[in-house]
Design an enzyme around this catalytic site. Structure first.
Site, short mmCIF file in Angstrom:
data_model
loop_
_atom_site.label_atom_id
_atom_site.label_comp_id
_atom_site.label_asym_id
_atom_site.label_seq_id
_atom_site.Cartn_x
_atom_site.Cartn_y
_atom_site.Cartn_z
N ASP A 37 0.84 -1.20 0.00
CA ASP A 37 0.00 0.00 0.00
C ASP A 37 0.87 1.25 0.00
O ASP A 37 0.63 2.20 -0.71
CB ASP A 37 -0.94 0.01 1.21
CG ASP A 37 -0.20 -0.12 2.55
OD1 ASP A 37 0.92 -0.67 2.57
OD2 ASP A 37 -0.75 0.31 3.57
N ARG A 52 5.12 4.24 6.34
CA ARG A 52 4.60 4.22 7.71
C ARG A 52 4.57 2.79 8.25
O ARG A 52 5.13 1.88 7.63
CB ARG A 52 3.22 4.87 7.76
CG ARG A 52 2.14 4.07 7.08
CD ARG A 52 0.78 4.73 7.27
NE ARG A 52 -0.24 4.01 6.56
CZ ARG A 52 -1.19 4.58 5.81
NH1 ARG A 52 -1.21 5.89 5.65
NH2 ARG A 52 -2.10 3.85 5.23
N ASP A 53 3.90 2.62 9.36
CA ASP A 53 3.89 1.30 10.01
C ASP A 53 2.87 0.37 9.36
O ASP A 53 2.03 -0.20 10.05
CB ASP A 53 3.63 1.47 11.51
CG ASP A 53 2.42 2.34 11.79
OD1 ASP A 53 1.69 2.69 10.82
OD2 ASP A 53 2.18 2.67 12.96
N GLU A 54 2.94 0.25 8.05
CA GLU A 54 2.13 -0.72 7.31
C GLU A 54 3.00 -1.43 6.28
O GLU A 54 3.51 -2.48 6.54
CB GLU A 54 0.92 -0.04 6.66
CG GLU A 54 -0.07 0.48 7.70
CD GLU A 54 -1.48 0.60 7.17
OE1 GLU A 54 -1.99 -0.34 6.55
OE2 GLU A 54 -2.08 1.68 7.40
N ASP A 103 -5.46 -2.50 -3.01
CA ASP A 103 -4.62 -1.52 -3.68
C ASP A 103 -4.10 -2.04 -5.01
O ASP A 103 -4.12 -1.35 -6.02
CB ASP A 103 -3.45 -1.11 -2.76
CG ASP A 103 -3.94 -0.52 -1.44
OD1 ASP A 103 -4.80 -1.14 -0.79
OD2 ASP A 103 -3.46 0.56 -1.05
N TRP A 117 -10.95 -5.73 -2.31
CA TRP A 117 -9.76 -6.30 -1.67
C TRP A 117 -9.65 -7.79 -2.02
O TRP A 117 -8.72 -8.20 -2.71
CB TRP A 117 -9.80 -6.03 -0.17
CG TRP A 117 -9.25 -4.66 0.14
CD1 TRP A 117 -8.02 -4.39 0.66
CD2 TRP A 117 -9.89 -3.39 -0.08
NE1 TRP A 117 -7.86 -3.02 0.75
CE2 TRP A 117 -8.97 -2.39 0.32
CE3 TRP A 117 -11.12 -2.99 -0.59
CZ2 TRP A 117 -9.26 -1.02 0.23
CZ3 TRP A 117 -11.42 -1.63 -0.68
CH2 TRP A 117 -10.50 -0.67 -0.27
N GLU A 174 -1.92 8.97 -1.09
CA GLU A 174 -2.98 8.07 -0.64
C GLU A 174 -4.35 8.72 -0.78
O GLU A 174 -5.32 8.09 -1.18
CB GLU A 174 -2.74 7.69 0.82
CG GLU A 174 -3.82 6.80 1.41
CD GLU A 174 -3.46 6.28 2.78
OE1 GLU A 174 -2.62 6.92 3.45
OE2 GLU A 174 -4.02 5.25 3.19
N HIS A 198 1.23 6.17 -2.36
CA HIS A 198 0.26 5.08 -2.44
C HIS A 198 -0.11 4.95 -3.91
O HIS A 198 -0.54 5.92 -4.52
CB HIS A 198 -1.01 5.50 -1.68
CG HIS A 198 -1.30 4.73 -0.45
ND1 HIS A 198 -0.52 4.80 0.66
CD2 HIS A 198 -2.33 3.88 -0.14
CE1 HIS A 198 -1.06 4.02 1.62
NE2 HIS A 198 -2.15 3.46 1.14
C1 BGC Z 1 -3.96 1.01 3.67
C2 BGC Z 1 -4.76 1.01 2.41
C3 BGC Z 1 -5.65 -0.19 2.52
C4 BGC Z 1 -6.64 0.20 3.58
C5 BGC Z 1 -7.79 -0.71 3.74
C6 BGC Z 1 -4.91 1.31 4.78
O1 BGC Z 1 -4.33 1.42 6.00
O2 BGC Z 1 -2.90 1.90 3.62
O3 BGC Z 1 -4.15 1.31 1.27
O4 BGC Z 1 -6.16 -0.70 1.37
O5 BGC Z 1 -5.98 0.43 4.80
O6 BGC Z 1 -8.46 -0.47 4.89
#
Ligand code: BGC
Length: 757
Positions: A344, A348-350, A357, A420, A631, A652
């Site tokens: 995504d 950051r913390d992901e 995405d 998704w 994003e 993003h």
């Molecule tokens: C991500 C998104 C993702 C979404 C779905 C986010 O935190 O960065 O790109 O698809 O959450 O909830």
């Protein structure tokens, strides 16, 4: 494959980046070395060395997969590197295995012990084989890396640096034994996935002192990787590099990183030091340098772009500099988020493989770079995680977030999530269309089928997908910053449309693969969903929740026919105009709105939407200095402040999905048959553009379209690969059949204007 090697871990922790070593002599009496294959893997990440030198330039090896079931093993030919006495070394980092993942602060989701795996197979001239494999004869010791984490950064103490461990005869004082772990080697999987490596270096554009006295560096481009520094200073002193994508109030704007520290720390040796962290990565354009001895010079600091090795195959450029920059931003956004898995965001913390995405961005990605092997590899994990969740494709793949109790669905009902989970059907289809890759469909077919059957289970008696929670048209620009799912589009309309598309694609895949029963099954389902959609959601062409996204999806996915289609197209154009051509779609609608306008005869509206500069719009971010796709359309607000929402990344790719329309409609290149064996060359000028230039390296060769408009009309140069056929469709002119070769065609201005009507 039967492996002789085992995963081995240092018995002592050594602050997180242990070294593993083994010294050996070549067996004598067998003649010269004919081949030497080094197979390497890790629980964590591994940097292999032979006789003092890194084995390759690969980084973050072996990358991230669903480690519970599949860990990549990579091979290197090291025949040229061997001597009579040799040292094999492995440096091990936390990576995705033991580092932090996700926003809860959790780490070590896959396991507590990082480990290396290596099997060197040496074949001699006489056919004899010598094997050196990770086992209990190896030793382990500390490295100069004191801390390493993908999110938080890396600490290196140059005082501890030494290559001695890679030399024969190293006396390993302070070194200890290794443990052979129970972890099975059955999970090791040979993979064609592209490796991660350094892609480019970027010099600082500007260095200055911020109002609060900080030393800041601007690399001029939001990128993914790290900073390399050359420094000389007092022994034991510390230099710290912090990273951010944007500035806020003239200082680093780190709030969007949330809990990711993105900070590298270097302890100086007192001599000339070069520091480059290789067990982390950051998404950044700006760096803050703390503790630099003396004055920082532009030659002292370089940004290194890191990503998966993908071949660039598609290009696009045009006469409008802002749109052109937007396209470059799409490319940069893709580069930063194709690092081992399609993520995504990279900062950051992901940094997780959010499925929605890539569902939105797949066709764009498949044009810009050859992502066939990359996404096929990722899809293997989609299948594995889906099987783990009994058919439900989770939000992220690899599904790390299951470890902090997040189920693969929202709410009580165990059901997939539109857009998704639909990635399981859409992404293989993207690979089929772009590369004619039948194998992508064949390999993923069971996963595609299982997903759509799960969708069918989730339908209510009406045939609508109107049960359970949906992300829906996520990040609709009209949704409140703190509630990205509160879109204008009815989530059930979005879900039913997306589910319908999946059913249709699986029916088509079944036909291609000769699976008649499934073909009938999913055609029937698609028909049922389309009928239900029309019965419950469409009233004389007006679609429930009357918003741009629902029209876009209904039109592009083929849910509407006849008058309804015409009315819906007109209504979509009307809504776009009413919004002053500000964009009003989120993740679900954004990739499709320009197509929906175009196919219903509203090309000018599509161009107006695309060329809009005011917030929110695609180009607004460019006018704010963006160098990647954001994003949110307004990740940065017009006053230069950062959007207060939690979801505010500046890198993003999802909303860049419109580039697919740009490639096909402005550039004029699209596939009439999968893999471009038959090509449509149909550039449709508009938006005040005076030229556009596009090319694509297809499986059959290079196709290109260059068009320009001047006072006399439109001139088009096209190139069709040998072995492919093409239809050339120019405004106001009859279709022409083309075979391989180059041609130039012209259309008088009056004819083009007439065609625009
Ligand atoms: C991500 C998104 C993702 C979404 C779905 C986010 O935190 O960065 O790109 O698809 O959450 O909830």
């Amino acid at each position: 494959m039967t492996w002789h090697a085992h995963f081995i871990a240092s018995q002592e922790e050594f602050d997180g980046a242990p070294l593993l070593r083994r010294e050996f002599e070549l067996e004598e009496g067998h003649g010269a070395v004919r081949s030497a294959d080094l197979a390497v893997s890790a629980l964590g990440i591994v940097e292999p060395y032979v006789n003092g030198e890194p084995v390759s330039q690969d980084l973050l090896t072996p990358g991230w997969t669903s480690y519970e079931w599949r860990i990549r093993v990579v091979h290197y030919d090291v025949a040229d590197r061997l001597a009579q006495v040799n040292v094999l070394g492995l440096a091990i980092g936390n990576g995705w295995y033991r580092g932090r993942l996700g926003w809860t602060g959790a780490r070590a989701l896959y396991g507590n012990r990082i480990a290396g795996f290596a099997e060197l197979t040496i074949t001699f001239e006489d056919g004899a084989v010598q094997r050196i494999a990770t086992d209990d004869t190896w030793t382990s010791g500390p490295s100069a890396v004191l801390a390493n984490d993908l999110y938080d950064g890396q600490t290196i103490d140059a005082r501890l640096r030494s290559d001695d461990w890679l030399r024969p005869g190293f006396s390993s004082a302070g070194w200890g034994a290794v443990d052979v772990l129970d972890e099975t080697t059955d999970k090791l999987s040979e993979s064609q996935a592209p490796r991660v490596s350094r892609q480019q270096e970027v010099a600082p554009q500007r260095m200055w002192t911020s109002p609060s006295g900080k030393t800041l560096v601007d690399f001029g481009q939001n990128l993914v990787g790290w900073v390399r520094v050359r420094v000389r200073g007092p022994v034991g002193s510390e230099v710290v590099i912090r990273h951010a994508e944007v500035l806020e109030n003239e200082e680093l704007g780190t709030r969007p990183l949330r809990s990711a520290h993105a900070e590298d720390r270097y302890i100086l040796s007192g001599g000339d030091d070069v520091f480059e962290p290789t067990m982390t990565f950051h998404g950044f354009r700006y760096a803050e340098v703390i503790g630099w001895p003396g004055e920082l010079g532009t030659d002292d600091i370089t940004a290194v772009v890191v990503g998966s090795d993908l071949e660039r195959i598609g290009t696009f450029s045009c006469s409008d500099p802002v749109l052109d920059r937007f396209h470059q931003n799409v490319v940069w956004g893709m580069r930063g988020n194709f690092l081992s898995v399609p993520t995504d965001c990279p900062q950051r913390d992901e940094r997780l493989g959010w499925t929605g995405d890539i569902a939105a961005f797949g066709p764009t990605a498949a044009y810009l770079y050859d992502v066939d092997a990359f996404l096929k590899d990722w899809l293997l994990d989609v299948s594995l995680e889906q099987a783990h969740h009994e058919g439900i494709v989770p939000f992220v793949v690899p599904d790390a977030i299951k470890y902090f109790g997040i189920p693969p669905h929202h709410g009580d009902g165990a059901a997939p999530t539109a857009l998704w989970s639909d990635a399981a059907a859409w992404v293989p289809w993207d690979l089929w269309e772009a590369y004619g890759d039948r194998d992508a469909l064949a390999t993923q077919f069971d996963s595609m089928v299982w997903h759509v059957r799960k969708v069918r289970e989730a339908l209510s008696a009406t045939g609508l997908w109107d049960t359970g929670y949906q992300f829906g048209d996520w990040l609709d620009p009209d949704a409140p910053p703190e509630a990205p799912d509160k879109a204008k589009a009815d989530p059930s309309v979005v879900a039913t449309a997306c589910g319908y598309r999946s059913a249709l694609l699986v029916a088509k895949a079944a036909a291609i693969l000769g699976k008649d029963a499934e073909h009938a099954e999913f055609e029937e389902l698609a028909d049922r969903m389309k009928a239900a959609f029309n019965e419950h959601y469409v009233n004389e062409g007006i679609v429930r929740s009357d918003s741009t996204t629902v029209y876009s999806l209904a039109i592009v996915f083929g849910l509407l026919d006849g008058d309804d289609l015409r009315v819906a197209g007109d209504r979509l154009a009307e809504l776009a105009a009413q919004a002053g051509y500000r964009i009003s779609t989120g993740f679900a609608g954004t990739p499709f709105i320009a197509d929906a306008l175009t196919v219903t005869g509203h090309l000018d509206d599509a161009y107006r939407l695309l060329m809009e500069h005011e917030n929110p719009s695609w180009l607004y971010s460019v006018t704010m200095g963006a160098t990647t796709v954001w994003e949110r359309f307004d990740s940065m607000l017009p006053d230069g402040s950062i959007n207060p929402g939690e979801m505010t990344s500046f890198n993003h790719y999802a909303l860049g999905g419109v580039a697919d329309w740009m490639h096909r409609t402005i550039g004029g290149i699209s596939a009439l048959e999968p893999g471009y064996s038959r090509i449509l060359l149909a550039p449709r000028p508009g938006g005040g553009l005076t030229w556009a230039s596009s090319s694509l390296q297809t499986p059959h060769g290079r196709v290109s379209v260059d068009w320009r408009i001047d006072a006399s009309g439109m001139t088009v140069d096209v190139e069709v690969p040998d072995g492919a056929t093409a239809v050339l469709r120019l405004p106001g002119a009859d279709d022409r059949e083309l075979t391989g070769g180059r041609r130039t065609e012209s259309v008088p201005l009056a004819v083009i204007d007439g065609a625009r009507g």
